[in-house]
Write an enzyme that holds these catalytic residues in place. Structure first.
Site, PDB file in Angstrom:
ATOM      1  N   ARG A 287       0.932   0.242  -0.381  1.00  0.00           N
ATOM      2  CA  ARG A 287       0.872   0.192  -1.850  1.00  0.00           C
ATOM      3  C   ARG A 287       0.530   1.571  -2.438  1.00  0.00           C
ATOM      4  O   ARG A 287       1.372   2.224  -3.056  1.00  0.00           O
ATOM      5  CB  ARG A 287      -0.148  -0.874  -2.298  1.00  0.00           C
ATOM      6  CG  ARG A 287      -0.110  -1.227  -3.771  1.00  0.00           C
ATOM      7  CD  ARG A 287      -0.802  -0.243  -4.681  1.00  0.00           C
ATOM      8  NE  ARG A 287      -2.208  -0.004  -4.335  1.00  0.00           N
ATOM      9  CZ  ARG A 287      -2.939   0.927  -4.915  1.00  0.00           C
ATOM     10  NH1 ARG A 287      -2.430   1.706  -5.868  1.00  0.00           N
ATOM     11  NH2 ARG A 287      -4.201   1.128  -4.548  1.00  0.00           N
ATOM     12  N   ASP A 288      -0.663   2.051  -2.184  1.00  0.00           N
ATOM     13  CA  ASP A 288      -1.080   3.321  -2.803  1.00  0.00           C
ATOM     14  C   ASP A 288      -0.232   4.469  -2.256  1.00  0.00           C
ATOM     15  O   ASP A 288       0.056   5.441  -2.958  1.00  0.00           O
ATOM     16  CB  ASP A 288      -2.570   3.586  -2.506  1.00  0.00           C
ATOM     17  CG  ASP A 288      -3.227   4.500  -3.529  1.00  0.00           C
ATOM     18  OD1 ASP A 288      -2.519   5.041  -4.385  1.00  0.00           O
ATOM     19  OD2 ASP A 288      -4.458   4.676  -3.460  1.00  0.00           O
TER      20      ASP A 288
ATOM     21  N   HIS B 117     -13.077   4.665  -1.989  1.00  0.00           N
ATOM     22  CA  HIS B 117     -11.629   4.947  -1.945  1.00  0.00           C
ATOM     23  C   HIS B 117     -11.459   6.424  -2.323  1.00  0.00           C
ATOM     24  O   HIS B 117     -11.583   6.787  -3.489  1.00  0.00           O
ATOM     25  CB  HIS B 117     -10.960   4.010  -2.958  1.00  0.00           C
ATOM     26  CG  HIS B 117      -9.493   4.163  -3.147  1.00  0.00           C
ATOM     27  ND1 HIS B 117      -8.583   3.161  -2.818  1.00  0.00           N
ATOM     28  CD2 HIS B 117      -8.743   5.158  -3.674  1.00  0.00           C
ATOM     29  CE1 HIS B 117      -7.363   3.549  -3.125  1.00  0.00           C
ATOM     30  NE2 HIS B 117      -7.425   4.764  -3.660  1.00  0.00           N
TER      31      HIS B 117
ATOM     32  N   HIS C 230      -9.389  10.101  -2.291  1.00  0.00           N
ATOM     33  CA  HIS C 230      -8.169  10.902  -2.123  1.00  0.00           C
ATOM     34  C   HIS C 230      -8.619  12.281  -1.624  1.00  0.00           C
ATOM     35  O   HIS C 230      -9.747  12.710  -1.862  1.00  0.00           O
ATOM     36  CB  HIS C 230      -7.388  10.974  -3.439  1.00  0.00           C
ATOM     37  CG  HIS C 230      -6.708   9.675  -3.764  1.00  0.00           C
ATOM     38  ND1 HIS C 230      -5.351   9.511  -3.714  1.00  0.00           N
ATOM     39  CD2 HIS C 230      -7.206   8.466  -4.116  1.00  0.00           C
ATOM     40  CE1 HIS C 230      -5.040   8.265  -4.031  1.00  0.00           C
ATOM     41  NE2 HIS C 230      -6.159   7.600  -4.290  1.00  0.00           N
TER      42      HIS C 230
ATOM     43  N   CYS D 223      -1.583   8.592  -7.143  1.00  0.00           N
ATOM     44  CA  CYS D 223      -1.219   7.775  -8.305  1.00  0.00           C
ATOM     45  C   CYS D 223      -0.259   8.564  -9.186  1.00  0.00           C
ATOM     46  O   CYS D 223      -0.573   9.684  -9.589  1.00  0.00           O
ATOM     47  CB  CYS D 223      -2.473   7.396  -9.086  1.00  0.00           C
ATOM     48  SG  CYS D 223      -2.096   6.509 -10.603  1.00  0.00           S
TER      49      CYS D 223
ATOM     50  N   ASN E  21      -4.068   9.893  -0.082  1.00  0.00           N
ATOM     51  CA  ASN E  21      -5.343   9.257   0.242  1.00  0.00           C
ATOM     52  C   ASN E  21      -5.895   9.856   1.529  1.00  0.00           C
ATOM     53  O   ASN E  21      -5.180  10.490   2.296  1.00  0.00           O
ATOM     54  CB  ASN E  21      -5.119   7.755   0.503  1.00  0.00           C
ATOM     55  CG  ASN E  21      -4.721   7.004  -0.738  1.00  0.00           C
ATOM     56  OD1 ASN E  21      -3.631   7.209  -1.247  1.00  0.00           O
ATOM     57  ND2 ASN E  21      -5.598   6.155  -1.220  1.00  0.00           N
TER      58      ASN E  21
HETATM   59  P1  HMG Z   1       3.119  -1.943 -21.188  1.00  0.00           P
HETATM   60  O1  HMG Z   1       4.395  -1.184 -21.360  1.00  0.00           O
HETATM   61  O2  HMG Z   1       2.018  -1.732 -22.165  1.00  0.00           O
HETATM   62  O3  HMG Z   1       3.388  -3.531 -21.023  1.00  0.00           O
HETATM   63  O4  HMG Z   1       2.587  -1.617 -19.729  1.00  0.00           O
HETATM   64  P2  HMG Z   1       3.991  -4.599 -21.958  1.00  0.00           P
HETATM   65  O5  HMG Z   1       3.172  -5.841 -21.762  1.00  0.00           O
HETATM   66  O6  HMG Z   1       4.191  -4.077 -23.357  1.00  0.00           O
HETATM   67  O7  HMG Z   1       5.430  -4.852 -21.309  1.00  0.00           O
HETATM   68  C1  HMG Z   1       6.444  -3.873 -21.346  1.00  0.00           C
HETATM   69  C2  HMG Z   1       7.585  -4.310 -20.433  1.00  0.00           C
HETATM   70  O8  HMG Z   1       7.130  -4.375 -19.093  1.00  0.00           O
HETATM   71  C3  HMG Z   1       8.112  -5.688 -20.757  1.00  0.00           C
HETATM   72  O9  HMG Z   1       9.494  -5.711 -20.399  1.00  0.00           O
HETATM   73  C4  HMG Z   1       7.365  -6.580 -19.811  1.00  0.00           C
HETATM   74  O10 HMG Z   1       8.074  -7.762 -19.501  1.00  0.00           O
HETATM   75  C5  HMG Z   1       7.277  -5.705 -18.577  1.00  0.00           C
HETATM   76  P3  HMG Z   1      10.638  -5.537 -21.510  1.00  0.00           P
HETATM   77  O11 HMG Z   1      10.387  -6.635 -22.513  1.00  0.00           O
HETATM   78  O12 HMG Z   1      10.458  -4.144 -22.090  1.00  0.00           O
HETATM   79  O13 HMG Z   1      11.901  -5.701 -20.723  1.00  0.00           O
HETATM   80  N1  HMG Z   1       6.107  -6.013 -17.768  1.00  0.00           N
HETATM   81  C6  HMG Z   1       6.163  -6.404 -16.476  1.00  0.00           C
HETATM   82  N2  HMG Z   1       7.207  -6.578 -15.649  1.00  0.00           N
HETATM   83  C7  HMG Z   1       6.919  -6.984 -14.395  1.00  0.00           C
HETATM   84  N3  HMG Z   1       5.657  -7.200 -13.956  1.00  0.00           N
HETATM   85  C8  HMG Z   1       4.594  -7.012 -14.758  1.00  0.00           C
HETATM   86  C9  HMG Z   1       4.845  -6.602 -16.090  1.00  0.00           C
HETATM   87  N4  HMG Z   1       4.034  -6.339 -17.127  1.00  0.00           N
HETATM   88  C10 HMG Z   1       4.818  -5.989 -18.144  1.00  0.00           C
HETATM   89  N5  HMG Z   1       3.364  -7.225 -14.306  1.00  0.00           N
HETATM   90  C11 HMG Z   1       1.429  -2.303 -17.746  1.00  0.00           C
HETATM   91  C12 HMG Z   1       1.372  -2.172 -19.254  1.00  0.00           C
HETATM   92  C13 HMG Z   1       0.032  -2.608 -17.283  1.00  0.00           C
HETATM   93  C14 HMG Z   1       2.359  -3.459 -17.395  1.00  0.00           C
HETATM   94  C15 HMG Z   1       1.986  -0.983 -17.139  1.00  0.00           C
HETATM   95  O14 HMG Z   1       1.260   0.070 -17.664  1.00  0.00           O
HETATM   96  C16 HMG Z   1       1.899  -0.938 -15.644  1.00  0.00           C
HETATM   97  O15 HMG Z   1       2.558  -1.719 -14.957  1.00  0.00           O
HETATM   98  N6  HMG Z   1       1.113   0.001 -15.098  1.00  0.00           N
HETATM   99  C17 HMG Z   1       0.913   0.100 -13.659  1.00  0.00           C
HETATM  100  C18 HMG Z   1       0.633   1.528 -13.259  1.00  0.00           C
HETATM  101  C19 HMG Z   1       0.298   1.575 -11.787  1.00  0.00           C
HETATM  102  O16 HMG Z   1       0.691   0.722 -11.018  1.00  0.00           O
HETATM  103  N7  HMG Z   1      -0.424   2.643 -11.380  1.00  0.00           N
HETATM  104  C20 HMG Z   1      -0.803   2.812 -10.011  1.00  0.00           C
HETATM  105  C21 HMG Z   1      -1.822   1.811  -9.548  1.00  0.00           C
HETATM  106  S1  HMG Z   1      -3.508   2.263  -9.943  1.00  0.00           S
HETATM  107  C22 HMG Z   1      -3.945   3.369  -8.658  1.00  0.00           C
HETATM  108  O17 HMG Z   1      -3.109   3.784  -7.902  1.00  0.00           O
HETATM  109  C23 HMG Z   1      -5.391   3.737  -8.472  1.00  0.00           C
HETATM  110  C24 HMG Z   1      -6.030   3.080  -7.254  1.00  0.00           C
HETATM  111  O18 HMG Z   1      -5.343   3.407  -6.052  1.00  0.00           O
HETATM  112  C25 HMG Z   1      -7.498   3.514  -7.118  1.00  0.00           C
HETATM  113  C26 HMG Z   1      -7.694   5.026  -7.254  1.00  0.00           C
HETATM  114  O19 HMG Z   1      -7.145   5.783  -6.436  1.00  0.00           O
HETATM  115  O20 HMG Z   1      -8.385   5.422  -8.194  1.00  0.00           O
HETATM  116  C27 HMG Z   1      -6.009   1.548  -7.384  1.00  0.00           C
HETATM  117 MG    MG Z   2      -5.680   5.397  -4.915  1.00  0.00          MG
END
Ligand code: HMG
Ligand code: MG
Length: 304
Positions: A16-17, A208, A210, A241, A250
């Site tokens: 995933r990450d 966690h 990096h 990310c 990571n």
């Molecule tokens: P948004 O654009 O504000 O969402 O994004 P929305 O609710 O307005 O929806 C916009 C569109 O996205 C719509 O489609 C929804 O249906 C669709 P449209 O009508 O335009 O065709 N949508 C989805 N589709 C599928 N699955 C869903 C979903 N939600 C909405 N779940 C949102 C808000 C949260 C969805 C977006 O910002 C997002 O998905 N962000 C994810 C970013 C991400 O994954 N980042 C990496 C993970 S975090 C990380 O890596 C850190 C970590 O490792 C720890 C660390 O290292 O610190 C965990």
């Molecule tokens: Mg991470």
């Protein structure tokens, strides 16, 4: 005499990450093979994929086929990231039993990563938690930017503690404290962990790291000395990310296992099999190994 060995549980986040940040397209079959190889190495928890918006993270748009293709090993958790109720519905339909919700200690980061501020993200998470409970899911929580934010800069420890406490109160079984951009150093990491442990039991905290500045292993060591027993890591040091400028990979799982073996701390992970998996995924992705261990042939590895 007590002969029980100390143990650390590693949460393997590579599929995933790691893969969420990959520039080239990774075939679904390769992702499934990676998850299964990691479980076969002895990992008890392999974060499989994300049910986030495919517009935001196209790399993991195949979350459904990944989950459908997975042959699960008994006793292994396969958590998936869920950002909102839509993601929860997808995860439940795909048969996930473990999910992870995620936010950060800085709104400057959450706005870029999940398009809302920290307070709004916690409200979103509360709705997901309510429904996850009805489905009998186990939920892990992530707090990002615990030692620094790429957009805000320094992050006060009290902000980290507050978010960790809320996730705990909402019912997360474990809270992973993420140094998203790898800026932390051991004393700061330890102070942050200990502050969180004053509000959330240490047994429910994970770290966690990096490795942007090469501090990840040193930070882990400091946090283990402080009592944490769950550490996230990513095979071959994959990852980062996409919404955290400057974040590198990571901490590599194989480097972590080498450290823990040397400390006499049990992980249940077979280091040779893990190194083979690291080299295999590097070849699949056409990358040079970044971890120390993946660069060393098994036969030449020093055995303490
Ligand atoms: P948004 O654009 O504000 O969402 O994004 P929305 O609710 O307005 O929806 C916009 C569109 O996205 C719509 O489609 C929804 O249906 C669709 P449209 O009508 O335009 O065709 N949508 C989805 N589709 C599928 N699955 C869903 C979903 N939600 C909405 N779940 C949102 C808000 C949260 C969805 C977006 O910002 C997002 O998905 N962000 C994810 C970013 C991400 O994954 N980042 C990496 C993970 S975090 C990380 O890596 C850190 C970590 O490792 C720890 C660390 O290292 O610190 C965990
Ligand atoms: Mg991470």
């Amino acid at each position: 005499m007590n002969t029980a060995r100390d143990a650390v549980r590693i949460v393997e986040v590579g599929p995933r990450d790691g893969l969420q940040n990959e520039a080239r397209e990774v075939p679904t079959d390769t992702k499934i093979a990676l998850i299964q190889r990691l479980a076969a190495c002895g990992h008890s928890e392999v974060e499989a994929t994300s049910f986030v918006s495919p517009k935001w993270i196209p790399q993991l748009a195949d979350a459904e086929p990944v989950m459908a293709g997975l042959v699960r090993r008994h006793g292994v958790r396969y958590p998936v990231l869920v950002p909102n109720e839509q993601g929860l519905d997808r995860a439940v339909a795909a048969g996930a039993q473990d999910i992870a919700v995620f936010t950060a200690a800085s709104s400057a980061f959450t706005r870029k990563n999940i398009n809302c501020d920290v307070v709004q993200s916690l409200q979103r998470i509360a709705r997901v938690m309510d429904r996850a409970r009805d489905h009998g899911l186990s939920v892990r929580g992530y707090v990002s930017t615990v030692l620094g934010c790429p957009y805000q800069g320094a992050v006060p420890i009290k902000d980290v503690v507050q978010v960790a406490r809320v996730l705990h109160e909402l019912g997360c079984r474990e809270i992973s404290l993420g140094d998203t951009i790898g800026v932390g150093t051991p004393h700061k990491a330890r102070a942050m962990l200990e502050a969180c442990a004053s509000e959330v039991p240490m047994a429910q905290l994970a770290v966690h790291f990096h490795d942007t500045y090469g501090q990840a292993l040193a930070n882990v060591f400091a946090c283990i000395e402080a009592g944490v027993r769950v550490v996230d890591a990513s095979v071959a040091g994959l990852g980062g990310c996409p919404y955290a400028q400057g974040a590198s990979g990571n901490l590599a799982s194989e480097d972590l296992v080498y450290l823990l073996n040397g400390l006499g701390i049990e992980t249940g992970v077979d280091l040779d099999a893990l190194c083979d998996t690291a080299r295999w995924i590097n070849t699949e992705l056409g990358r040079e190994p970044v971890s120390k261990l993946a660069r060393i042939e098994n036969a030449r590895r020093f055995r303490a």
